[in-house]
Design an enzyme around this catalytic site. Structure first.
Site, PDB file in Angstrom:
ATOM      1  N   ASN A   7       0.876  -1.175   0.000  1.00  0.00           N
ATOM      2  CA  ASN A   7       0.000   0.000   0.000  1.00  0.00           C
ATOM      3  C   ASN A   7       0.911   1.222   0.000  1.00  0.00           C
ATOM      4  O   ASN A   7       1.526   1.554   1.009  1.00  0.00           O
ATOM      5  CB  ASN A   7      -0.919  -0.011   1.226  1.00  0.00           C
ATOM      6  N   GLU A  34      -3.909   1.829  -2.986  1.00  0.00           N
ATOM      7  CA  GLU A  34      -4.047   3.251  -2.644  1.00  0.00           C
ATOM      8  C   GLU A  34      -3.167   4.124  -3.553  1.00  0.00           C
ATOM      9  O   GLU A  34      -2.359   4.927  -3.095  1.00  0.00           O
ATOM     10  CB  GLU A  34      -3.733   3.506  -1.161  1.00  0.00           C
ATOM     11  N   ASP A 147      -4.263  -4.820   0.941  1.00  0.00           N
ATOM     12  CA  ASP A 147      -4.661  -4.207   2.202  1.00  0.00           C
ATOM     13  C   ASP A 147      -6.102  -4.614   2.483  1.00  0.00           C
ATOM     14  O   ASP A 147      -7.039  -4.076   1.894  1.00  0.00           O
ATOM     15  CB  ASP A 147      -4.515  -2.689   2.088  1.00  0.00           C
ATOM     16  N   ASN A 149      -7.552  -4.312   5.452  1.00  0.00           N
ATOM     17  CA  ASN A 149      -8.116  -3.462   6.505  1.00  0.00           C
ATOM     18  C   ASN A 149      -8.831  -4.284   7.579  1.00  0.00           C
ATOM     19  O   ASN A 149      -9.924  -3.940   8.031  1.00  0.00           O
ATOM     20  CB  ASN A 149      -9.055  -2.414   5.905  1.00  0.00           C
ATOM     21  N   ASP A 218      -2.164  -6.020   6.077  1.00  0.00           N
ATOM     22  CA  ASP A 218      -1.823  -6.389   4.702  1.00  0.00           C
ATOM     23  C   ASP A 218      -1.547  -7.891   4.682  1.00  0.00           C
ATOM     24  O   ASP A 218      -0.701  -8.375   5.438  1.00  0.00           O
ATOM     25  CB  ASP A 218      -0.596  -5.612   4.239  1.00  0.00           C
ATOM     26  N   ASP A 247       2.748   4.702   5.233  1.00  0.00           N
ATOM     27  CA  ASP A 247       2.534   4.205   6.590  1.00  0.00           C
ATOM     28  C   ASP A 247       2.417   2.674   6.612  1.00  0.00           C
ATOM     29  O   ASP A 247       2.329   2.070   7.681  1.00  0.00           O
ATOM     30  CB  ASP A 247       1.314   4.850   7.252  1.00  0.00           C
ATOM     31  N   HIS A 248       2.447   2.047   5.451  1.00  0.00           N
ATOM     32  CA  HIS A 248       2.514   0.590   5.334  1.00  0.00           C
ATOM     33  C   HIS A 248       3.935   0.176   4.954  1.00  0.00           C
ATOM     34  O   HIS A 248       4.682   0.963   4.353  1.00  0.00           O
ATOM     35  CB  HIS A 248       1.581   0.074   4.235  1.00  0.00           C
TER      36      HIS A 248
END
Length: 262
Positions: A7, A34, A147, A149, A218, A247-248
């Protein structure tokens, strides 16, 4: 064969990070989520310069998924998850690459819960499960990655008690994950690392990465033919420490050419 999912949290803003990671690790196939870019703004040229061809399903400002390959042609098989012709979110793309059917997904966040976004997440999960069942029934070597989530178990979140009301850790979402995996998929990270604490996402604030206050959201799900070929899996933690990074962190698996151990 190394397959990775990442991501990128905005492909154009993070392009230097993505290219550096590709140069240093050289995965064979990559799924990106993303993108946050429309189709005409996807940076195909610099990726091609690194030896990667690509297909992508973009969307202005939000969402977006892509598949990259440096080991052969990408034969697209699906763009968008079936089950809702009115769904305009760019969250799923699927292709055959080097003998593997790759499903790249970006499952909705779902917050705030309760509410319309959470309801949409649960419906999307149901659509994913229905399609995943068809893929599994095909008997093909399939990898569903991206991802999701969702933190499936308490081990996947640094402070479970703080997340009980969040859409990523809601009982309904964790149950949906359990039903999906229960079809016969293998969670590649857990298959290799067992009960280790392993995260793939850390918020930008409160020094979360340095404190390892993370989440595992993930994932790789493998059909039985790929489960038998799974040799290793891991998370490229170093990439999360770079300047202006996502941030991943990238997550990867290694597959043998034939059955595991051969």
């Amino acid at each position: 064969m190394r397959i990775a999912t990442y991501n990128v949290n905005g492909i154009n803003g993070r392009l230097p990070v993505l290219l550096r990671w590709l140069d240093e690790t050289q995965p064979d196939v990559v799924c990106l989520q993303e993108l946050k870019a429309p189709d005409d703004k996807f940076p195909a040229a610099p990726l091609r310069d690194r030896g990667y061809q690509a297909i992508w399903h973009g969307q202005p400002r939000w969402n977006g998924v892509a598949i990259l390959s440096r080991v052969g042609e990408i034969q697209e098989t699906r763009r968008g998850l079936p089950g809702d012709p009115d769904d305009t979110h760019s969250r799923y793309i699927e292709a055959a690459v080097a003998g593997v059917l790759v499903g790249c997904l970006y499952l909705p966040n779902g917050n705030p819960r309760p509410g319309p976004k959470f309801d949409y997440k649960l419906r999307w999960f149901e659509r994913l499960a229905a399609h995943a069942r068809e893929l599994l029934d095909s008997g093909l070597p399939v990898a569903l990655m991206g991802d999701f989530n969702v933190m499936p178990i308490e081990l996947d979140v640094y402070a479970p008690e703080r997340w009980v009301d969040d859409a990523l850790f809601a009982p309904e979402v964790r149950a949906a994950w359990a039903r999906l995996v229960g079809q016969g998929w293998t969670d590649a990270l857990r298959a290799v690392h067992g009960d280790e604490v392993i995260y793939t996402f850390w918020k930008y604030w409160r020094n979360a990465f340095a404190r390892n206050s993370g989440l595992r959201i993930d994932h790789f799900l493998l059909s039985p033919p790929l489960r038998d070929r799974l040799r290793d899996s891991g998370v490229d933690l170093e990439a999360r420490s770079w300047d202006k990074t996502s941030d991943h962190a990238p997550v990867w698996i290694e597959l043998s050419d034939g059955k595991k151990g051969k």
